[in-house]
Scaffold this motif. Sequence first.
Motif, PDB file in Angstrom:
ATOM      1  N   TYR A  77     100.079  95.901  50.324  1.00  6.73           N
ATOM      2  CA  TYR A  77     100.354  97.263  50.784  1.00  6.73           C
ATOM      3  C   TYR A  77      99.673  97.487  52.131  1.00  6.73           C
ATOM      4  CZ  TYR A  77     101.428  97.789  45.813  1.00  6.73           C
ATOM      5  OH  TYR A  77     101.941  97.626  44.560  1.00  6.73           O
ATOM      6  N   ASP A  78     100.181  98.438  52.881  1.00  8.54           N
ATOM      7  CA  ASP A  78      99.532  98.778  54.140  1.00  8.54           C
ATOM      8  C   ASP A  78      98.308  99.649  53.879  1.00  8.54           C
ATOM      9  OD1 ASP A  78     100.400 101.412  53.717  1.00  8.54           O
ATOM     10  OD2 ASP A  78     102.066 101.264  55.129  1.00  8.54           O
ATOM     11  N   ILE A 114     104.964  97.134  52.681  1.00 11.41           N
ATOM     12  CA  ILE A 114     104.986  96.802  54.104  1.00 11.41           C
ATOM     13  C   ILE A 114     106.415  96.479  54.529  1.00 11.41           C
ATOM     14  CG2 ILE A 114     104.121  95.181  55.841  1.00 11.41           C
ATOM     15  CD1 ILE A 114     101.736  94.738  53.788  1.00 11.41           C
ATOM     16  N   HIS A 144     108.093  94.454  56.214  1.00  7.15           N
ATOM     17  CA  HIS A 144     108.037  93.175  56.918  1.00  7.15           C
ATOM     18  C   HIS A 144     109.438  92.593  57.094  1.00  7.15           C
ATOM     19  CE1 HIS A 144     106.955  88.947  57.699  1.00  7.15           C
ATOM     20  NE2 HIS A 144     105.805  89.441  58.141  1.00  7.15           N
ATOM     21  N   TYR A 167     100.595  87.775  58.446  1.00  9.62           N
ATOM     22  CA  TYR A 167     101.805  88.435  58.941  1.00  9.62           C
ATOM     23  C   TYR A 167     102.882  87.426  59.303  1.00  9.62           C
ATOM     24  CZ  TYR A 167     104.965  91.128  61.877  1.00  9.62           C
ATOM     25  OH  TYR A 167     106.088  91.705  62.413  1.00  9.62           O
ATOM     26  N   PRO A 201     100.399  93.386  57.060  1.00  9.67           N
ATOM     27  CA  PRO A 201     100.681  93.943  58.390  1.00  9.67           C
ATOM     28  C   PRO A 201     100.122  93.044  59.501  1.00  9.67           C
ATOM     29  CG  PRO A 201      99.788  95.606  56.897  1.00  9.67           C
ATOM     30  CD  PRO A 201      99.611  94.292  56.219  1.00  9.67           C
ATOM     31  N   PHE A 259      94.774  96.696  55.087  1.00 12.20           N
ATOM     32  CA  PHE A 259      95.775  96.416  54.064  1.00 12.20           C
ATOM     33  C   PHE A 259      95.054  96.284  52.728  1.00 12.20           C
ATOM     34  CE2 PHE A 259      94.235  92.225  55.085  1.00 12.20           C
ATOM     35  CZ  PHE A 259      94.274  91.527  53.891  1.00 12.20           C
TER      36      PHE A 259
END
Length: 475
Positions: A391-392, A398, A400, A427, A443, A448
Amino acid sequence: MDGELDRLSTRVSRRTAFGLAAAAGITLAACGRSDDGTGATPSSAAADARGIAADAYIYGYPLVLMDATRTAFEAIVPTNRFLHADSLPTPARRDLVRVNIDTLYSIAWLDLATEPIVLRMPAVESGRFWVMQFLDAWTNTVHSPGSIRPRVEPGAPGPPYTYVVTGPGWAGELPDDAVRLEMPTPMVWLIGRIQVDGSEDVPAVLALQRELALVPLGDWLAGRPAPEGTVEPVETTTPPAFRVGSMDADSFFTRLCALMAVNPPAPEDAPALARFARIGIRPGGAVTGISAADLDDGVAAARRQLPTYIDPDTTVANGWEYSTELGEYGTDYRLRARVAQQGLGANLPEHAIYPNLNGLADTGGTPNRYRLRFLPGQFPPVDAFWSITAYDGDGFLIPHPSGIHSVGHHIPPVPDPDGSLTLAVQYEQPGSAVPAGNWLPIPDAGPFSLTMRLYAPRPSVLRGEWHPPALEPAP
């Protein structure tokens, strides 16, 4: 709803509660303190009344919140009817944090005041985790039959299973194949979870949901079917916790007293209730013997305490935090209230445990790369399955480019040649040498968090003999 259930994971604790309680004048009777009622000056009597009000707020908060949650649901879902989640959440969903992408929920509020309710659980294929959790009005998980322990007698016929949920004091005949689940309160929250193995598996879970049935016992015995029709999920704009937190003190206690008259407190609550009765807070009662200002001050003290409540039994290991003590609270009123405030629906540890870890995705603008390595023989010990979701910094999925949000479940990870398991947490795509199921995107910058979900954890987890490994910088 999904996010509220999983937010319960591990940030709930009570390590600093006793010091905060002393500072706020909060001394719950069931925790071993009480006033002897002698030699009180006017100022000390007022302080004692404020302390009682604070304690009573913490004691009654879960019951009032459950009622507010029930009211919100019943605005769109009739009593004794299921509301089914019919899709997996995506990063576009920003109304709930730490959403669960491992199971689909089936929710119902039961009213047992008139008669018992029958739950018909269909046959579920072997290997698919499910659990039907029954919470009483005070947020205790009283029953939770599931795929690991369906709560049937040895030698009993296999699924489908028939459960009859009965209220306090009910006496009557049950069908021969039925399992009685006796509840201590007529208000019951049923939270069903069924494993979903990715978006392509959603139709299979929806088919199971359609076979779930809730039927009043009288209709069941008469052969009348469950009500037909579907209920569409509707997002509410004002969370029940916000509504309860906005209630004035008098309205809160008026509601609490009315609810206690219908949903009886547990026998072990008698010492606390005797103390609360000194200011009129009792089943069917009304506040008396305390000024409006002192009542407000007591409630304000309790509301300041709850968000900072820390549990000394929280496990902290290798950067992960989690609890193995949720779902049944006894007279631990502070823990019960904090769990309720942070998100209702904590299941028993035997069904699920949720370790959490926080991290930083970058250092001075340069994305960080991490590795999570499980040694041979140290994979998450579960009887169902496990996952890790990223999770952010605000607790949302997220967005992504890969579309990957979790590892361990939807795409099976591949062990290393030596029998260990290495997960790349970063990431950027880590390259072709890392299997698709071994990469968890985070992220490119900022904070995060990771939530590990252990479904049907084995005794080594419950006893604290196994812990998740540390998240280490990649070499």
